[in-house]
Scaffold this active site. Sequence first.
Site, PDB file in Angstrom:
ATOM      1  N   ARG A   1       3.617   2.161   4.410  1.00 19.54           N
ATOM      2  CA  ARG A   1       3.588   2.084   5.889  1.00 19.54           C
ATOM      3  C   ARG A   1       4.965   1.764   6.487  1.00 19.54           C
ATOM      4  O   ARG A   1       5.075   1.053   7.499  1.00 19.54           O
ATOM      5  CB  ARG A   1       2.549   1.068   6.381  1.00 19.54           C
ATOM      6  CG  ARG A   1       1.148   1.352   5.896  1.00 19.54           C
ATOM      7  CD  ARG A   1       0.571   2.654   6.436  1.00 19.54           C
ATOM      8  NE  ARG A   1      -0.674   2.960   5.781  1.00 19.54           N
ATOM      9  CZ  ARG A   1      -0.818   3.897   4.815  1.00 19.54           C
ATOM     10  NH1 ARG A   1       0.193   4.661   4.456  1.00 19.54           N
ATOM     11  NH2 ARG A   1      -1.982   4.115   4.253  1.00 19.54           N
TER      12      ARG A   1
ATOM     13  N   GLU B   1       0.348  -4.448  11.205  1.00 16.93           N
ATOM     14  CA  GLU B   1       0.813  -3.054  11.193  1.00 16.93           C
ATOM     15  C   GLU B   1       1.094  -2.642  12.643  1.00 16.93           C
ATOM     16  O   GLU B   1       2.059  -1.952  12.947  1.00 16.93           O
ATOM     17  CB  GLU B   1      -0.284  -2.181  10.577  1.00 16.93           C
ATOM     18  CG  GLU B   1       0.044  -0.708  10.603  1.00 16.93           C
ATOM     19  CD  GLU B   1      -0.998   0.146   9.874  1.00 16.93           C
ATOM     20  OE1 GLU B   1      -1.684  -0.347   8.966  1.00 16.93           O
ATOM     21  OE2 GLU B   1      -1.097   1.334  10.238  1.00 16.93           O
TER      22      GLU B   1
ATOM     23  N   SER C   1      -6.296  -0.321  11.733  1.00 13.59           N
ATOM     24  CA  SER C   1      -6.101  -1.603  11.043  1.00 13.59           C
ATOM     25  C   SER C   1      -5.079  -2.446  11.794  1.00 13.59           C
ATOM     26  O   SER C   1      -3.985  -1.973  12.103  1.00 13.59           O
ATOM     27  CB  SER C   1      -5.579  -1.361   9.631  1.00 13.59           C
ATOM     28  OG  SER C   1      -6.523  -0.628   8.910  1.00 13.59           O
TER      29      SER C   1
END
Length: 335
Positions: free
Chosen positions: A179, A304, A229
């Site tokens: 990520r 995130e 998320s």
Amino acid sequence: MPDHRRSGLITGLERSAPGAVSTDVDLAPLSRWKIGGRASVYVEPRSSAEAAAVMAVMSDRPEPLFVMGDASNVLLDSAGFDGVVVRIGRRMSRMAIVGRTVWAEAGIWVPRFARNVGCSGLDGIQHVIGIPGTLGGLVLMNGGSQRKGIGLNVSSVLCSDEQGRLFELDRAACEFSYRASSLQQRRAVILEATLALERGDASAIRREMIEIMRSRRARFPKRLPNCGSTFLSDPAMYATVGPPGKAIEDAGLKGVRRGNAQVSPMHANFIVNLGGASSDDVLWLIARLRHEVRVRTGYAMDCEVRHLSPDGLLRPAHEAAEERWPVRAEAADVA
Ligand SMILES: Cc1cc2nc3c(=O)[nH]c(=O)nc-3n(C[C@H](O)[C@H](O)[C@H](O)COP(=O)(O)OP(=O)(O)OC[C@H]3O[C@@H](n4cnc5c(N)ncnc54)[C@H](O)[C@@H]3O)c2cc1C
């Protein structure tokens, strides 16, 4: 932003992207969370050349700039954004497939991109079919699912730097990791991407994509606005405690509310907007979840999702949350 400065700015932007500039734009309807205030200036370029020209104008300007895709991984502040939003969106969504090479503009909607690629018999990016963002945002975040990231298949990326100069990066230079990518540090605008894929069986790929969608629908909240998320999965925490959703659930926080934001009763790593939630409601929940899980497990979960402040500071949302609530968010406030 004072009016005299704003009018100079708009004149410059209009010259670089005629008809693509608006003022005082409500960002909430454009974000997946349906949260956000008004942006002073909003530009939606139609081509890489226009986007680079906009960057060139902005390079001489003091106003903050935010490059946005579908805002599916960003918490826009309810107090708004006193700067310029450059949206790389549907106006930049052309794509072409030649042999095993796929080229696309960064504003293309990821599910559409993945479907077109898969249905043409190219194998490798089925895992992104359910991700509701733009290709540019996906590449920047090295997004994906099933423990994969789009970076695996990216061969090069065309960007503009802050001065409006175009440059190309190959996969190695993008430094993709979980990520993350080097593009996050470069403050570049991603304009186009080229991917290299393997040949596969179009109907098998199609079946796999349908199965992925079915499984996502069963696991993730779909009806209420959310940003996917909230917290990143940390391998060390995963090995001992489990993923963030499990840690939050074990801490008894599934379903907890603040205002009209709620830790999803379906999946505890998702925060949903029940209608009219503010960015502060979400930040408060983030501070509380992070604190409680840290106390219970010793692991501090990082976000995130990023938060965009009204003056243009973009950072992981837990940093904004903990600055706002440095001491433990009080349980007594929870509805
Ligand atoms: C329901 C739901 C499910 C999700 N599932 C997943 C999943 O399974 N896997 C996953 O990885 N992600 C998932 N996400 C998160 C998100 O969809 C991805 O990270 C997505 O690719 C972000 O794209 P975006 O266009 O929405 O970017 P935005 O949210 O608009 O922006 C994210 C960041 O990218 C930057 N950015 C966006 N476009 C550009 C550009 N063209 N050039 C430079 N910078 C840019 C922004 O400045 C910001 O820092 C999910 C989100 C939702 C709402």
